[in-house]
Design an enzyme around this catalytic site. Structure first.
Site, PDB file in Angstrom:
ATOM      1  N   GLY A   1      -5.545   3.310 -11.025  1.00  0.00           N
ATOM      2  CA  GLY A   1      -6.949   3.275 -11.406  1.00  0.00           C
ATOM      3  C   GLY A   1      -7.722   2.283 -10.559  1.00  0.00           C
ATOM      4  O   GLY A   1      -7.221   1.730  -9.589  1.00  0.00           O
TER       5      GLY A   1
ATOM      6  N   GLU B   1      -4.686  -7.531  -6.542  1.00  0.00           N
ATOM      7  CA  GLU B   1      -3.334  -8.104  -6.685  1.00  0.00           C
ATOM      8  C   GLU B   1      -3.213  -9.368  -5.854  1.00  0.00           C
ATOM      9  O   GLU B   1      -2.715 -10.401  -6.318  1.00  0.00           O
ATOM     10  CB  GLU B   1      -2.270  -7.096  -6.190  1.00  0.00           C
ATOM     11  CG  GLU B   1      -1.796  -6.109  -7.203  1.00  0.00           C
ATOM     12  CD  GLU B   1      -0.694  -5.219  -6.647  1.00  0.00           C
ATOM     13  OE1 GLU B   1      -0.287  -4.302  -7.356  1.00  0.00           O
ATOM     14  OE2 GLU B   1      -0.246  -5.450  -5.493  1.00  0.00           O
TER      15      GLU B   1
ATOM     16  N   ARG C   1       0.868  -1.190   0.000  1.00  0.00           N
ATOM     17  CA  ARG C   1       0.000   0.000   0.000  1.00  0.00           C
ATOM     18  C   ARG C   1       0.889   1.219   0.000  1.00  0.00           C
ATOM     19  O   ARG C   1       1.624   1.494   0.957  1.00  0.00           O
ATOM     20  CB  ARG C   1      -0.883  -0.002   1.252  1.00  0.00           C
ATOM     21  CG  ARG C   1      -1.869   1.165   1.286  1.00  0.00           C
ATOM     22  CD  ARG C   1      -2.958   0.974   0.258  1.00  0.00           C
ATOM     23  NE  ARG C   1      -4.065   1.930   0.467  1.00  0.00           N
ATOM     24  CZ  ARG C   1      -4.324   2.937  -0.366  1.00  0.00           C
ATOM     25  NH1 ARG C   1      -3.561   3.139  -1.437  1.00  0.00           N
ATOM     26  NH2 ARG C   1      -5.359   3.722  -0.126  1.00  0.00           N
ATOM     27  N   GLY C   2       0.856   1.976  -1.101  1.00  0.00           N
ATOM     28  CA  GLY C   2       1.793   3.065  -1.303  1.00  0.00           C
ATOM     29  C   GLY C   2       1.828   4.088  -0.201  1.00  0.00           C
ATOM     30  O   GLY C   2       2.897   4.487   0.272  1.00  0.00           O
ATOM     31  N   GLU C   3       0.669   4.540   0.255  1.00  0.00           N
ATOM     32  CA  GLU C   3       0.631   5.617   1.251  1.00  0.00           C
ATOM     33  C   GLU C   3       1.197   5.184   2.596  1.00  0.00           C
ATOM     34  O   GLU C   3       1.614   6.018   3.406  1.00  0.00           O
ATOM     35  CB  GLU C   3      -0.807   6.114   1.432  1.00  0.00           C
ATOM     36  CG  GLU C   3      -1.747   5.109   2.066  1.00  0.00           C
ATOM     37  CD  GLU C   3      -3.163   5.639   2.175  1.00  0.00           C
ATOM     38  OE1 GLU C   3      -3.735   5.516   3.271  1.00  0.00           O
ATOM     39  OE2 GLU C   3      -3.689   6.175   1.181  1.00  0.00           O
ATOM     40  N   ASP C   4       1.259   3.868   2.842  1.00  0.00           N
ATOM     41  CA  ASP C   4       1.785   3.371   4.125  1.00  0.00           C
ATOM     42  C   ASP C   4       3.307   3.205   4.111  1.00  0.00           C
ATOM     43  O   ASP C   4       3.981   3.574   5.080  1.00  0.00           O
ATOM     44  CB  ASP C   4       1.158   2.023   4.469  1.00  0.00           C
ATOM     45  CG  ASP C   4      -0.302   2.148   4.890  1.00  0.00           C
ATOM     46  OD1 ASP C   4      -0.756   3.283   5.117  1.00  0.00           O
ATOM     47  OD2 ASP C   4      -0.974   1.105   4.972  1.00  0.00           O
ATOM     48  N   THR C   5       3.838   2.626   3.040  1.00  0.00           N
ATOM     49  CA  THR C   5       5.250   2.184   3.097  1.00  0.00           C
ATOM     50  C   THR C   5       6.100   2.582   1.897  1.00  0.00           C
ATOM     51  O   THR C   5       7.281   2.239   1.850  1.00  0.00           O
ATOM     52  CB  THR C   5       5.304   0.651   3.225  1.00  0.00           C
ATOM     53  OG1 THR C   5       4.752   0.053   2.039  1.00  0.00           O
ATOM     54  CG2 THR C   5       4.555   0.160   4.443  1.00  0.00           C
ATOM     55  N   ARG C   6       5.515   3.288   0.908  1.00  0.00           N
ATOM     56  CA  ARG C   6       6.283   3.580  -0.307  1.00  0.00           C
ATOM     57  C   ARG C   6       7.598   4.291  -0.008  1.00  0.00           C
ATOM     58  O   ARG C   6       8.658   3.936  -0.540  1.00  0.00           O
ATOM     59  CB  ARG C   6       5.454   4.430  -1.268  1.00  0.00           C
ATOM     60  CG  ARG C   6       6.204   4.755  -2.575  1.00  0.00           C
ATOM     61  CD  ARG C   6       5.469   5.827  -3.387  1.00  0.00           C
ATOM     62  NE  ARG C   6       4.091   5.449  -3.642  1.00  0.00           N
ATOM     63  CZ  ARG C   6       3.719   4.609  -4.594  1.00  0.00           C
ATOM     64  NH1 ARG C   6       4.628   4.049  -5.366  1.00  0.00           N
ATOM     65  NH2 ARG C   6       2.444   4.330  -4.762  1.00  0.00           N
TER      66      ARG C   6
END
Length: 643
Positions: free
Chosen positions: A56, A90, A24-29
């Site tokens: 998307g 995913e 999840r990008g906003e958590d760990t990117r």
């Protein structure tokens, strides 16, 4: 298929990526995931990460293909993972691949409890409440099932106080307690995160260790290499540095490459420098050092101050490194890279050096010559198998019909892998008449492609070494060493030259006789033809003797015509520059021309010249009369005529 067989099948499958990361990008990117990705890449583990900030509603086909083309999926479950339908889609696809025995899934529970993921509690329950109105029950159930399945797999759990690698369906959990002073927030990697990254990378690297597909691909089409791999690994297990020595075309680089690919995942850093000699020749040692340290420090392409490497070498000292230096020709090439390696290479690091020069390897490795692996030629069965692999592929019927001519071609190559591969590839799908034609051609003119490889060792010799090598190739192969020394040792350096030729794998000494591979002999012949200063082929000798050209005669230095039973006369040798003339066994020789020897002034002056030449010619006449007598009285022998 049991779990071990299933994993082996996945690990040895041909995939573009080793690892796919679902997160999840906003958590760990910007924190954990970015550090994990960098660590995987720097360890040579091909990893796919979708680094787009905007996504998307539907998962893209490219992303699905990336999942399909990966051996591992690392799923990083964080607080808001389930709030993304993209992440959940995913995960569904990843679990399907796992259930089809196509992928290994490794969950990482990053500041979430595995039980929350398994039962969709806490933030995961909140996410499903929000999704319930927008998605059908069947999709919701797919997501729930995927989360439950993934949470029951072995993986890592990291919290503010510790992380562990655990089998969550088992009652046994191994914890690695690590105290920290700050919470795991922001872009800076914490000590806890760093330890977890190392743990994950080492685990995946260990899984890939013996089953790297690149190793499997490299070994395809190779014969007889397994024992060499075992022997080399045995040496490496007992020493920090080992050498591989052998003539050109024997497979030194291939052996080093297979071992490197098989074990590089065990190391924190690695570097395989190919063709060191050629790189130094083209670009210089500074370029080579920049390339070398750039790879080890993961700074490839960036400028490195070679005069101030103390800090970087301190970093390298704390890493376990695997280094291969391929084709070292002299000690200076090694020293430009590893002169002070005892300071910055720790005891767990390993170095492999390949060279055609045994003496160079002795100087690098030290007193224990057992740490130098001398690569051997293939035996007859191995050679035939390698030839068949390239000439006939899997055609068993053709193998049976081409046995005789195949053995002739294999005998020509004399167990040299390069020659066998070149011949096999050249003859693949060709008619038998072409095979026969090539065999006849090779007996007259060897293939240039592998002669050029062999010639690299010759090019590294000095003038005297080159001359003695060519003399052995043209005249003295198979002769006793002491006999050749009597003829060629005109300046007292014969013994040291022979040592150099042996160390460079150009000749061998077997039972006191000088020997060399047939292809090295033919390489010598090819070079000698170009120099036009040696005669060893009967038709060429006859041409010179019959032409009696002053230009040809003047260049004669050694004339060895022993046992030329049909020789009846010699040209005028008064203009020659002879150092040696051997005619024993020339039973048809009836007359002797005027002869001039090199450095004759040392033994002949104006006062005694006529006397010396008279004695010489008188001796030659006695020799001719003796030979005539032997022809007329075959029962007579030398013992009867001693007096």
């Amino acid at each position: 298929m049991d779990d071990d067989d299933n994993q082996l099948s996945i690990l040895t499958s041909r995939k573009k990526y080793a690892v796919f990361i679902s997160f999840r990008g906003e958590d760990t990117r910007s924190s954990f995931t970015s550090h994990l990705y960098k660590a995987l890449i720097s360890n040579g583990i091909e990893t796919y990460i979708d680094d787009r900030l905007e996504r998307g509603d539907q998962i893209s086909k490219a992303l699905l293909h990336a999942i399909d083309d990966s051996r591992f999926s690392l799923v990083i479950f964080s607080k808001n993972y389930a709030s993304s339908s993209w992440c959940l889609d995913e995960l569904v696809h990843i679990i399907k691949r796992m259930e089809k025995k196509k992928q290994i899934v490794l969950p990482v529970f990053y500041h979430v409890d595995p039980s929350d993921v398994r039962s969709q509690k806490g933030s995961y329950a909140d996410a499903f409440v929000k999704r319930k109105k927008s998605y059908s029950d069947s999709i919701i159930q797919q997501w729930r099932r995927a989360l439950t399945t993934a949470s029951n797999l072995s993986g890592w759990h990291v919290s503010n106080t510790r992380f562990s690698f655990s089998n969550f369906t088992s009652t046994t959990v191994i914890h690695c307690n690590i105290s920290i002073n700050t919470p795991l927030l922001g872009a800076n990697i914490s000590r806890n995160d760093a330890e977890l990254v190392d743990e994950i990378v080492n685990y995946i690297r260990g899984k890939l260790r013996y089953t790297s597909s690149s190793t499997s691909n490299l070994k395809q089409g190779l014969v007889g290499i397994d024992k060499s791999i075992q022997d080399l690994c045995r040496l490496l297990s007992n020493a920090p540095i080992v050498g591989i020595c052998g003539m050109g075309g024997l497979g030194k680089t291939t052996l080093a490459e297979v071992v490197f690919e098989q074990f590089r995942h065990q190391f924190d850093g690695h570097c395989f420098l190919r063709n060191v000699k050629e790189v130094v020749k083209k670009h210089g040692s500074t370029y080579l050092a920049q390339e070398f340290f750039g790879r080890l420090l993961s700074n490839k392409g960036k400028y490195i101050d070679l005069e101030d490497l103390d800090i970087e070498k301190e970093r390298l000292y704390h890493k376990k490194l695997l280094i291969v230096l391929d084709d070292i020709e002299n000690i200076s090439e090694h020293d430009s890279l590893l002169r002070d390696s005892r300071v910055w290479l720790n005891s767990e690091s390993k170095v492999i050096i390949t060279s055609r020069n045994l003496q160079v390897l002795r100087n690098i490795i030290g007193d224990d010559e057992k740490l130098i692996y001398n690569l051997k030629l293939l035996d007859e069965d191995e050679a035939l198998e390698l030839f068949y692999l390239h000439a006939l592929k899997k055609n068993k019927i053709a193998r049976e019909s081409c046995t005789e001519i195949s053995r002739e071609l294999v005998n020509y190559a004399q167990g040299l892998p390069l020659a066998l591969i070149v011949l096999g590839r050249h003859l693949y799908s060709k008619r038998e008449e072409v095979w026969q034609s090539l065999l006849m051609k090779l007996k007259v003119e060897p293939d240039e492609s592998f002669l050029q490889v062999l010639k690299m060792s010759f090019d590294g010799l000095d003038v005297k070494e080159k001359n003695i090598f060519l003399d052995i190739a043209c005249f003295f192969r198979g002769e006793k060493k002491y006999y050749v020394k009597e003829i060629l040792d005109d300046c007292g350096c014969f013994d040291i030259v022979i040592e150099v030729l042996v160390d460079k794998c150009l000749i061998t000494i077997c039972e006191g006789r000088l020997q060399m591979h047939d292809l090295l002999k033919e390489m010598g012949w090819s070079i000698a033809r170009g120099l036009n200063n040696r005669l060893w082929i009967a038709k060429d000798i006859c041409h010179v003797l019959r032409s009696n050209s002053d230009q040809d005669v003047k260049t004669l230095k050694y004339v060895i015509l022993s046992h030329s039973k049909k020789l009846t006369c010699l040209p005028d040798l008064s203009q020659a520059n002879l150092q040696l003339l051997r005619l024993h066994g020339c039973t048809s020789l009836l007359e002797l021309p005027p002869i001039r020897f090199h450095n004759a002034h040392d033994i002949i002056n104006a006062e005694n010249e006529s006397e010396v030449m008279y004695k010489y010619h008188n001796l030659m006449l006695q020799l001719i009369n003796y030979m005539k007598l032997m022809m007329m009285n075959p029962l007579l022998n030398a013992q009867n005529l001693e007096n």
